[in-house]
Design a protein around this motif. Structure first.
Motif, PDB file in Angstrom:
ATOM      1  N   ARG A  66      -8.419 -11.304  53.855  1.00 39.36           N
ATOM      2  CA  ARG A  66      -9.414 -10.179  53.883  1.00 39.36           C
ATOM      3  C   ARG A  66      -9.437  -9.601  55.112  1.00 39.36           C
ATOM      4  O   ARG A  66      -9.007 -10.146  56.155  1.00 39.36           O
ATOM      5  CB  ARG A  66     -10.739 -10.679  53.530  1.00 39.36           C
ATOM      6  CG  ARG A  66     -11.062 -11.234  52.001  1.00 39.36           C
ATOM      7  CD  ARG A  66     -10.929  -9.866  51.239  1.00 39.36           C
ATOM      8  NE  ARG A  66     -12.230  -9.101  51.138  1.00 39.36           N
ATOM      9  CZ  ARG A  66     -12.373  -7.980  51.129  1.00 39.36           C
ATOM     10  NH1 ARG A  66     -11.265  -7.276  50.518  1.00 39.36           N
ATOM     11  NH2 ARG A  66     -13.512  -7.434  51.072  1.00 39.36           N
ATOM     12  N   GLN A  97     -20.095  -9.390  51.089  1.00 34.24           N
ATOM     13  CA  GLN A  97     -19.326  -8.583  50.487  1.00 34.24           C
ATOM     14  C   GLN A  97     -17.568  -8.954  50.750  1.00 34.24           C
ATOM     15  O   GLN A  97     -16.755  -8.406  50.147  1.00 34.24           O
ATOM     16  CB  GLN A  97     -19.291  -7.085  51.150  1.00 34.24           C
ATOM     17  CG  GLN A  97     -18.539  -5.977  50.585  1.00 34.24           C
ATOM     18  CD  GLN A  97     -19.327  -5.581  49.053  1.00 34.24           C
ATOM     19  OE1 GLN A  97     -20.391  -6.041  49.133  1.00 34.24           O
ATOM     20  NE2 GLN A  97     -18.802  -4.728  48.395  1.00 34.24           N
ATOM     21  N   PHE A 135     -16.072  -9.749  53.760  1.00 41.04           N
ATOM     22  CA  PHE A 135     -15.196  -9.344  55.001  1.00 41.04           C
ATOM     23  C   PHE A 135     -15.439 -10.662  55.972  1.00 41.04           C
ATOM     24  O   PHE A 135     -16.603 -11.308  55.977  1.00 41.04           O
ATOM     25  CB  PHE A 135     -15.876  -8.112  55.630  1.00 41.04           C
ATOM     26  CG  PHE A 135     -15.705  -7.082  54.741  1.00 41.04           C
ATOM     27  CD1 PHE A 135     -14.326  -6.325  54.831  1.00 41.04           C
ATOM     28  CD2 PHE A 135     -16.790  -6.169  53.994  1.00 41.04           C
ATOM     29  CE1 PHE A 135     -14.227  -5.048  53.966  1.00 41.04           C
ATOM     30  CE2 PHE A 135     -16.442  -5.055  53.241  1.00 41.04           C
ATOM     31  CZ  PHE A 135     -15.259  -4.536  53.427  1.00 41.04           C
ATOM     32  N   LEU A 169     -20.513  -0.423  53.237  1.00 36.36           N
ATOM     33  CA  LEU A 169     -19.593  -1.541  52.754  1.00 36.36           C
ATOM     34  C   LEU A 169     -18.558  -0.842  51.716  1.00 36.36           C
ATOM     35  O   LEU A 169     -17.335  -1.290  51.975  1.00 36.36           O
ATOM     36  CB  LEU A 169     -20.335  -2.307  51.976  1.00 36.36           C
ATOM     37  CG  LEU A 169     -21.204  -3.208  52.869  1.00 36.36           C
ATOM     38  CD1 LEU A 169     -22.397  -3.860  52.027  1.00 36.36           C
ATOM     39  CD2 LEU A 169     -20.545  -4.342  53.774  1.00 36.36           C
ATOM     40  N   ASP A 170     -18.944   0.226  51.035  1.00 34.73           N
ATOM     41  CA  ASP A 170     -17.702   0.609  50.077  1.00 34.73           C
ATOM     42  C   ASP A 170     -17.037   1.630  50.885  1.00 34.73           C
ATOM     43  O   ASP A 170     -15.855   1.499  50.558  1.00 34.73           O
ATOM     44  CB  ASP A 170     -18.595   1.458  49.028  1.00 34.73           C
ATOM     45  CG  ASP A 170     -19.377   0.773  47.884  1.00 34.73           C
ATOM     46  OD1 ASP A 170     -19.124  -0.348  47.959  1.00 34.73           O
ATOM     47  OD2 ASP A 170     -19.953   1.487  47.122  1.00 34.73           O
ATOM     48  N   GLU A 224     -14.304  -0.774  52.216  1.00 35.76           N
ATOM     49  CA  GLU A 224     -13.433  -1.304  51.046  1.00 35.76           C
ATOM     50  C   GLU A 224     -12.345  -0.298  50.795  1.00 35.76           C
ATOM     51  O   GLU A 224     -11.142  -0.842  50.502  1.00 35.76           O
ATOM     52  CB  GLU A 224     -14.184  -1.620  49.636  1.00 35.76           C
ATOM     53  CG  GLU A 224     -15.256  -2.851  50.005  1.00 35.76           C
ATOM     54  CD  GLU A 224     -14.194  -4.252  49.811  1.00 35.76           C
ATOM     55  OE1 GLU A 224     -12.912  -4.045  49.818  1.00 35.76           O
ATOM     56  OE2 GLU A 224     -14.803  -5.302  49.678  1.00 35.76           O
ATOM     57  N   ARG A 227      -8.380  -1.053  52.263  1.00 34.79           N
ATOM     58  CA  ARG A 227      -7.622  -1.351  50.843  1.00 34.79           C
ATOM     59  C   ARG A 227      -6.361  -1.454  51.251  1.00 34.79           C
ATOM     60  O   ARG A 227      -5.715  -0.799  51.900  1.00 34.79           O
ATOM     61  CB  ARG A 227      -7.967  -0.366  49.747  1.00 34.79           C
ATOM     62  CG  ARG A 227      -7.458  -0.909  48.499  1.00 34.79           C
ATOM     63  CD  ARG A 227      -7.810   0.239  47.207  1.00 34.79           C
ATOM     64  NE  ARG A 227      -9.038   0.396  47.317  1.00 34.79           N
ATOM     65  CZ  ARG A 227      -9.644   1.496  47.133  1.00 34.79           C
ATOM     66  NH1 ARG A 227      -8.773   2.365  46.865  1.00 34.79           N
ATOM     67  NH2 ARG A 227     -11.056   1.578  46.909  1.00 34.79           N
TER      68      ARG A 227
END
Length: 342
Positions: A122, A149, A151, A333-334, A337, A341
């Motif tokens: 991650r 989340q 991380f 957070l999103d 992500e 990615r």
């Protein structure tokens, strides 16, 4: 942001009639919680003890935060926050426990804590402190949010901040080298299951400037989220336009007696840094009480960033969008992500 229970916050503030009492009253509340935690521990209630030690940290930090009018009280209470945090993390299981890290830097050490994701491979998020944040309070609270989340999360006190204040004072011209030293350290460790090809920075308040500026100078940072960054000073006149509490913060953080003496260490402009090419998510607040004309800071940041830059400006938000964090954190957070990615 400190992890303080809202009900306790209201009770303690209700007992304070004068700002000069602020640190003393909050410290007493922290002391009482610390005693309760120790009692719970002797009775075998480890979960209760851990929660109370963390709540004591929050109270100690609330007391010393921006209490620049009495450095003796401030430093004594901040030391109690560190002691209580050390007690709290001893009560975690090994998989969840924040791991203390001391990173060599300019003859001293950068102190920090690593929160490991429960899955290998991650990304790593590095939190860059604001002017008067500490790794044991905001750093821990934010770490819990990111850790849930999935991380890896590292929080540290940089030069002039928290535990490092006593060994090295703040200098805006060199702060980015501390961030790079943190990344260097991670790269020098044995394989750990952290994907160091996917590193993001996040910073609030002064960290909202320091994080993007550091990212612009270190290509190993893939993306950055900043919140309410003070992105330029404007010389001595700019320092004198800051909220008076934060003027005291400037002299305290730099170890200087006057704003004029502190100016070389606290006079900067984001446009003097190399342009930022990696993605940036930047929040700013229209009701920011720390800095004058917050919209000019937001616009200046957007003009400087040349990569994929997104501004979230909320006219009704307070400093660090503190009255909208329930919306801001999920968005950050999103965003991480998406941009980290594989």
């Amino acid at each position: 942001m400190f992890g303080t229970d809202y009900g306790r916050l209201r009770r303690v503030v209700g007992r304070i009639s004068d700002w000069r009492e602020w640190c003393e009253v909050w410290t007493a509340e922290g002391d009482e919680l610390f005693r309760k935690a120790e009692k719970a521990l002797t009775e075998g209630s480890r979960g209760i003890a851990r929660a109370l030690f963390h709540e004591a940290v929050a109270c100690y930090h609330a007391g010393q935060h921006i209490f620049f009018i009495d450095s003796r009280q401030k430093e004594s209470t901040q030391a109690k926050a560190r002691e209580s945090y050390a007690q709290a993390i001893c009560l975690y299981n090994e998989a969840e426990k924040p791991v203390r890290v001391d990173i060599p830097y300019r003859g001293v050490s950068i102190p920090g804590y690593l929160r490991r994701a429960d899955t290998e491979g991650r990304p790593l998020i590095i939190f860059v402190n604001g002017m008067d944040n500490i790794k044991e309070a905001e750093g821990h609270h934010f770490g819990s949010v990111f850790n849930r989340q999935g991380f890896n999360f590292f929080t540290f006190d940089g030069p002039g901040q928290g535990e490092m204040w006593s060994s090295l004072k703040f200098d805006a011209r060199n702060y980015h080298t501390a961030v790079s030293a943190v990344i260097d350290w991670f790269e020098q460790q044995p394989a750990s299951g952290i994907d160091l090809g996917r590193i993001g920075l996040v910073g609030f308040s002064l960290g909202g400037y320091l994080a993007p500026e550091a990212a612009a100078r270190d290509p190993r940072v893939k993306c950055t989220a900043g919140n309410s960054g003070l992105v330029y000073i404007g010389g001595i006149q700019g320092l004198k336009q800051l909220n008076p509490i934060w003027q005291r913060g400037v002299t305290y953080m730099t170890g200087c007696a006057t704003l004029e003496e502190a100016l070389p260490q606290f006079n900067y402009d984001i446009e003097d840094a190399p342009v930022l090419r990696s993605p940036l998510l930047f929040f700013h607040a229209g009701r920011d009480e720390v800095m004058p004309e917050p919209k000019t800071h937001a616009d200046k940041m957007m003009n400087w960033a040349k990569g994929d830059a997104t501004l979230k400006y909320n006219e009704d938000a307070e400093h660090c969008t503190m009255n909208y964090l329930d919306e801001v954190f999920p968005e950050i957070l999103d965003w991480f992500e998406m941009h980290l990615r594989k």
